[in-house]
Structures are given as C-alpha cells and as structure tokens.
Write a protein that holds these residues in place. Structure first.
Motif, short mmCIF file in Angstrom:
data_model
loop_
_atom_site.label_atom_id
_atom_site.label_comp_id
_atom_site.label_asym_id
_atom_site.label_seq_id
_atom_site.Cartn_x
_atom_site.Cartn_y
_atom_site.Cartn_z
N ASP A 59 40.77 45.60 24.59
CA ASP A 59 42.14 45.09 24.70
C ASP A 59 42.11 43.55 24.69
N PRO A 60 42.71 42.92 23.67
CA PRO A 60 42.65 41.46 23.57
C PRO A 60 43.23 40.73 24.80
N ASN A 61 44.12 41.38 25.52
CA ASN A 61 44.70 40.75 26.71
C ASN A 61 43.71 40.66 27.87
N PHE A 62 42.72 41.56 27.91
CA PHE A 62 41.80 41.61 29.03
C PHE A 62 40.36 41.30 28.65
N SER A 63 40.06 41.33 27.39
CA SER A 63 38.69 41.15 26.92
C SER A 63 38.05 39.88 27.45
N LYS A 64 38.79 38.79 27.44
CA LYS A 64 38.23 37.50 27.86
C LYS A 64 37.83 37.51 29.34
N TYR A 65 38.45 38.36 30.13
CA TYR A 65 38.12 38.43 31.55
C TYR A 65 36.88 39.29 31.81
N VAL A 66 36.58 40.19 30.89
CA VAL A 66 35.45 41.10 31.07
C VAL A 66 34.19 40.58 30.40
N ALA A 68 32.22 36.49 34.24
CA ALA A 68 32.38 37.93 34.48
C ALA A 68 31.03 38.63 34.44
N LYS A 69 30.18 38.19 33.54
CA LYS A 69 28.84 38.77 33.46
C LYS A 69 28.03 38.44 34.71
N LYS A 70 28.21 37.25 35.27
CA LYS A 70 27.54 36.88 36.51
C LYS A 70 28.05 37.72 37.68
N VAL A 71 29.36 37.93 37.71
CA VAL A 71 29.96 38.76 38.77
C VAL A 71 29.42 40.18 38.67
N ALA A 72 29.43 40.72 37.46
CA ALA A 72 28.92 42.09 37.26
C ALA A 72 27.47 42.19 37.70
N SER A 73 26.66 41.20 37.33
CA SER A 73 25.25 41.21 37.70
C SER A 73 25.10 41.13 39.22
N ALA A 74 25.87 40.27 39.87
CA ALA A 74 25.80 40.15 41.32
C ALA A 74 26.21 41.44 42.02
N SER A 91 32.73 31.66 41.46
CA SER A 91 32.29 31.82 42.85
C SER A 91 31.66 33.20 43.03
N PRO A 92 30.90 33.39 44.10
CA PRO A 92 30.29 34.71 44.33
C PRO A 92 31.37 35.77 44.56
N PRO A 93 31.13 36.98 44.07
CA PRO A 93 32.12 38.05 44.24
C PRO A 93 32.15 38.57 45.67
N SER A 94 33.33 38.98 46.09
CA SER A 94 33.47 39.59 47.42
C SER A 94 32.99 41.03 47.37
N LYS A 95 32.82 41.60 48.55
CA LYS A 95 32.44 43.01 48.64
C LYS A 95 33.53 43.88 48.02
N GLN A 96 34.79 43.53 48.25
CA GLN A 96 35.91 44.29 47.68
C GLN A 96 35.88 44.22 46.15
N CYS A 97 35.55 43.05 45.62
CA CYS A 97 35.44 42.89 44.17
C CYS A 97 34.38 43.84 43.63
N CYS A 98 33.21 43.84 44.25
CA CYS A 98 32.13 44.70 43.76
C CYS A 98 32.50 46.18 43.85
N PRO A 136 40.73 41.60 42.82
CA PRO A 136 39.87 40.95 43.81
C PRO A 136 38.72 40.15 43.17
N CYS A 137 38.46 40.38 41.89
CA CYS A 137 37.38 39.67 41.19
C CYS A 137 37.87 38.44 40.44
N LEU A 138 39.17 38.26 40.37
CA LEU A 138 39.72 37.21 39.51
C LEU A 138 39.21 35.82 39.88
N SER A 139 39.22 35.47 41.16
CA SER A 139 38.77 34.12 41.53
C SER A 139 37.30 33.93 41.22
N ALA A 140 36.49 34.96 41.41
CA ALA A 140 35.06 34.85 41.09
C ALA A 140 34.86 34.68 39.59
N ILE A 141 35.66 35.37 38.79
CA ILE A 141 35.53 35.28 37.34
C ILE A 141 36.03 33.92 36.84
#
Length: 97
Positions: free
Chosen positions: A71-78, A83-89, A48-55, A39-44
C-alpha cells in the motif's frame, strides 16, 4: 487389518483437520489495521528505541506487513531504515513481498 488401516486414515484426516482449523483461527485472529502500529510511530519517525507496546503490536501485525508494504500510503513507514531498526530491535523480520 482393513479396520486398522481405516482407523489410521481417519486419524490422519482428523489431525490434518485440526491443524487447518488451528491455522484458520490464527489467521482470523489478526485484524490488519495500520493504526495498530501507532505505538511505533515515534520510533520509526525519530529513530528512537521502540517501546514494549510497539514491539507487541508489531509482532501481532506481522501477518499484515506485506499488505502494508504493497500500500503506497503505508509502505514508507514499513520499509524505511528506522522501521527496519525497530523491527530488528523487536525481533521481527520484515518480509520480502
């Protein structure tokens, strides 16, 4: 006096045991599955602002973030700036692993 001391020791051991059981349940309750963060993928990706489900999902997956970062496969998304903006929001701090 000795019985009182034994009761205190037994009580302390019981408290420690209860805390350990509670902590184990909390740790076991999280399934580390990066798809839970979909649910966070589009925000990352789009910034865009994260949805409530993403949070909600992000907060549930906090114990797994280090695993994803390593994990090199997921690191770039985190670790990317969006991603840092989404986490902060969402009020989540991305850990330093």
């Amino acid at each position: 006096m000795k019985a009182s001391h034994n009761n205190i020791v037994v009580g302390a051991l019981l408290m420690v045991s209860l805390v350990l059981v509670y902590e184990a349940e909390v740790c076991l309750g999280v399934t580390c599955d990066p798809l839970e963060l979909s649910p966070c993928l589009s925000a990352i990706v789009n910034g865009s602002p994260p949805s409530k489900q993403c949070c909600t999902k992000l907060k549930q997956q906090v114990p797994c973030l280090c695993q994803y970062i390593k994990d090199p496969n997921f690191s770039k998304y985190v670790t990317n700036p969006n991603a840092k903006k989404v986490a902060s929001a969402c009020g989540v701090t991305i850990p330093t692993c």
